[in-house]
Design a protein around this motif. Structure first.
Motif, PDB file in Angstrom:
ATOM      1  N   MET A  23       0.826  -1.131  -0.024  1.00 28.96           N
ATOM      2  CA  MET A  23       0.108  -0.074  -0.286  1.00 28.96           C
ATOM      3  C   MET A  23       0.707   1.241  -0.071  1.00 28.96           C
ATOM      4  N   ILE A  24       1.915   1.334   0.804  1.00 26.83           N
ATOM      5  CA  ILE A  24       2.801   2.474   0.927  1.00 26.83           C
ATOM      6  C   ILE A  24       3.276   2.550  -0.310  1.00 26.83           C
ATOM      7  N   GLY A  25       3.940   1.511  -0.761  1.00 24.95           N
ATOM      8  CA  GLY A  25       4.731   1.467  -2.041  1.00 24.95           C
ATOM      9  C   GLY A  25       3.805   2.078  -3.406  1.00 24.95           C
ATOM     10  N   ALA A  26       2.623   1.678  -3.415  1.00 22.09           N
ATOM     11  CA  ALA A  26       1.465   2.278  -4.308  1.00 22.09           C
ATOM     12  C   ALA A  26       1.431   3.812  -4.222  1.00 22.09           C
ATOM     13  N   ILE A  27       1.648   4.306  -2.864  1.00 23.13           N
ATOM     14  CA  ILE A  27       1.408   5.779  -2.695  1.00 23.13           C
ATOM     15  C   ILE A  27       2.730   6.448  -3.334  1.00 23.13           C
ATOM     16  N   VAL A  28       3.728   5.786  -2.677  1.00 24.16           N
ATOM     17  CA  VAL A  28       5.023   6.422  -3.258  1.00 24.16           C
ATOM     18  C   VAL A  28       5.426   6.393  -4.768  1.00 24.16           C
ATOM     19  N   SER A  29       4.963   5.412  -5.330  1.00 23.12           N
ATOM     20  CA  SER A  29       5.054   5.266  -6.729  1.00 23.12           C
ATOM     21  C   SER A  29       4.141   6.364  -7.509  1.00 23.12           C
ATOM     22  N   ALA A  30       2.923   6.515  -6.902  1.00 22.11           N
ATOM     23  CA  ALA A  30       1.832   7.465  -7.572  1.00 22.11           C
ATOM     24  C   ALA A  30       2.460   8.752  -7.498  1.00 22.11           C
ATOM     25  N   VAL A  31       3.080   9.384  -6.502  1.00 25.40           N
ATOM     26  CA  VAL A  31       3.674  10.539  -6.334  1.00 25.40           C
ATOM     27  C   VAL A  31       4.786  10.698  -7.047  1.00 25.40           C
ATOM     28  N   VAL A  32       5.622   9.748  -7.376  1.00 24.42           N
ATOM     29  CA  VAL A  32       6.843  10.018  -8.164  1.00 24.42           C
ATOM     30  C   VAL A  32       6.423   9.941  -9.525  1.00 24.42           C
ATOM     31  N   ILE A  33       5.656   8.910  -9.879  1.00 24.18           N
ATOM     32  CA  ILE A  33       4.911   8.831 -11.493  1.00 24.18           C
ATOM     33  C   ILE A  33       4.146  10.181 -11.880  1.00 24.18           C
ATOM     34  N   GLY A  34       3.337  10.460 -10.603  1.00 21.80           N
ATOM     35  CA  GLY A  34       2.787  11.748 -10.827  1.00 21.80           C
ATOM     36  C   GLY A  34       3.479  13.018 -10.953  1.00 21.80           C
ATOM     37  N   ALA A  35       4.724  13.035 -10.232  1.00 16.86           N
ATOM     38  CA  ALA A  35       5.641  14.473 -10.463  1.00 16.86           C
ATOM     39  C   ALA A  35       5.992  14.206 -11.890  1.00 16.86           C
ATOM     40  N   ILE A  36       6.620  13.270 -12.219  1.00 14.86           N
ATOM     41  CA  ILE A  36       7.222  12.974 -13.679  1.00 14.86           C
ATOM     42  C   ILE A  36       6.145  13.283 -14.744  1.00 14.86           C
ATOM     43  N   VAL A  37       4.955  12.497 -14.492  1.00 16.53           N
ATOM     44  CA  VAL A  37       3.890  12.946 -15.615  1.00 16.53           C
ATOM     45  C   VAL A  37       3.375  14.338 -15.677  1.00 16.53           C
ATOM     46  N   GLY A  38       3.310  15.077 -14.447  1.00 20.25           N
ATOM     47  CA  GLY A  38       2.897  16.535 -14.524  1.00 20.25           C
ATOM     48  C   GLY A  38       4.092  17.148 -14.920  1.00 20.25           C
ATOM     49  N   ALA A  39       5.219  17.120 -14.825  1.00 22.99           N
ATOM     50  CA  ALA A  39       6.323  17.952 -15.454  1.00 22.99           C
ATOM     51  C   ALA A  39       6.285  17.850 -16.949  1.00 22.99           C
ATOM     52  N   LEU A  40       6.128  16.555 -17.338  1.00 21.68           N
ATOM     53  CA  LEU A  40       5.970  16.410 -18.740  1.00 21.68           C
ATOM     54  C   LEU A  40       4.865  16.868 -19.364  1.00 21.68           C
ATOM     55  N   ALA A  41       3.842  16.931 -18.910  1.00 23.45           N
ATOM     56  CA  ALA A  41       2.638  17.382 -19.578  1.00 23.45           C
ATOM     57  C   ALA A  41       3.128  18.928 -19.567  1.00 23.45           C
ATOM     58  N   ARG A  42       3.405  19.684 -18.607  1.00 20.55           N
ATOM     59  CA  ARG A  42       3.635  21.041 -18.585  1.00 20.55           C
ATOM     60  C   ARG A  42       4.725  21.485 -19.661  1.00 20.55           C
ATOM     61  N   LEU A  43       5.723  20.432 -19.928  1.00 17.51           N
ATOM     62  CA  LEU A  43       6.615  20.629 -21.287  1.00 17.51           C
ATOM     63  C   LEU A  43       5.908  20.633 -22.545  1.00 17.51           C
ATOM     64  N   LEU A  44       4.837  19.685 -22.547  1.00 19.40           N
ATOM     65  CA  LEU A  44       4.114  19.248 -24.048  1.00 19.40           C
ATOM     66  C   LEU A  44       3.143  20.447 -24.202  1.00 19.40           C
ATOM     67  N   VAL A  45       2.444  21.049 -23.149  1.00 23.18           N
ATOM     68  CA  VAL A  45       1.670  21.929 -23.499  1.00 23.18           C
ATOM     69  C   VAL A  45       1.780  23.236 -23.891  1.00 23.18           C
ATOM     70  N   PRO A  46       1.860  23.728 -25.128  1.00 16.44           N
ATOM     71  CA  PRO A  46       2.200  25.099 -25.619  1.00 16.44           C
ATOM     72  C   PRO A  46       1.986  26.325 -24.716  1.00 16.44           C
ATOM     73  N   GLY A  47       2.859  27.326 -24.891  1.00 16.25           N
ATOM     74  CA  GLY A  47       2.581  28.571 -23.990  1.00 16.25           C
ATOM     75  C   GLY A  47       3.046  28.352 -22.483  1.00 16.25           C
ATOM     76  N   ARG A  48       2.971  29.381 -21.786  1.00 18.08           N
ATOM     77  CA  ARG A  48       3.169  29.457 -20.651  1.00 18.08           C
ATOM     78  C   ARG A  48       2.046  29.301 -19.499  1.00 18.08           C
ATOM     79  N   GLN A  49       2.497  28.375 -18.470  1.00 19.18           N
ATOM     80  CA  GLN A  49       1.406  27.867 -17.737  1.00 19.18           C
ATOM     81  C   GLN A  49       1.567  28.802 -16.289  1.00 19.18           C
ATOM     82  N   ASN A  50       0.736  29.341 -15.963  1.00 16.55           N
ATOM     83  CA  ASN A  50       0.823  29.814 -14.636  1.00 16.55           C
ATOM     84  C   ASN A  50       0.302  28.942 -13.418  1.00 16.55           C
TER      85      ASN A  50
END
Length: 99
Positions: free
Chosen positions: A1-28
């Motif tokens: 259970m703890i491993g799933a939460i940690v992996s969700a946070v890590v993958i979520g951080a990576i996916v969120g950062a990549l998404a901001r890189l892929l979206v054109p323009g500046r995001q506030n």
């Protein structure tokens, strides 16, 4: 259970950062909001992938990760278009005074 939460946070951080890189323009968006969008996208993407049977592969689940990234891009677009970032939902206002 703890491993799933940690992996969700890590993958979520990576996916969120990549998404901001892929979206054109500046995001506030703050880093915290990016992390939240990424974590939600990672969790929802995992649920959809498991429901469709795409997450039961040997090795890396590329389809699941692509789905998570697509959901994160949609989430970043929704947050920035709705004005939920740092701007406070007031598009067009710069805060400058004119003389």
């Amino acid at each position: 259970m703890i491993g799933a939460i940690v992996s969700a946070v890590v993958i979520g951080a990576i996916v969120g950062a990549l998404a901001r890189l892929l979206v054109p323009g500046r995001q506030n968006m703050s880093i915290g909001l990016t992390l939240i969008v990424g974590i939600v996208a990672a969790l929802v993407g995992t649920l959809i992938a498991h429901a469709l049977g795409w997450a039961d592969t040997r090795g890396i689940d590329w389809i699941e990760h692509i789905l998570q990234l697509a959901l994160a891009v949609i989430g970043v677009l929704l947050v920035t278009r709705m004005g939920m970032g740092r701007g406070g939902g007031r598009p067009g206002r710069t805060g400058r005074t004119t003389t």
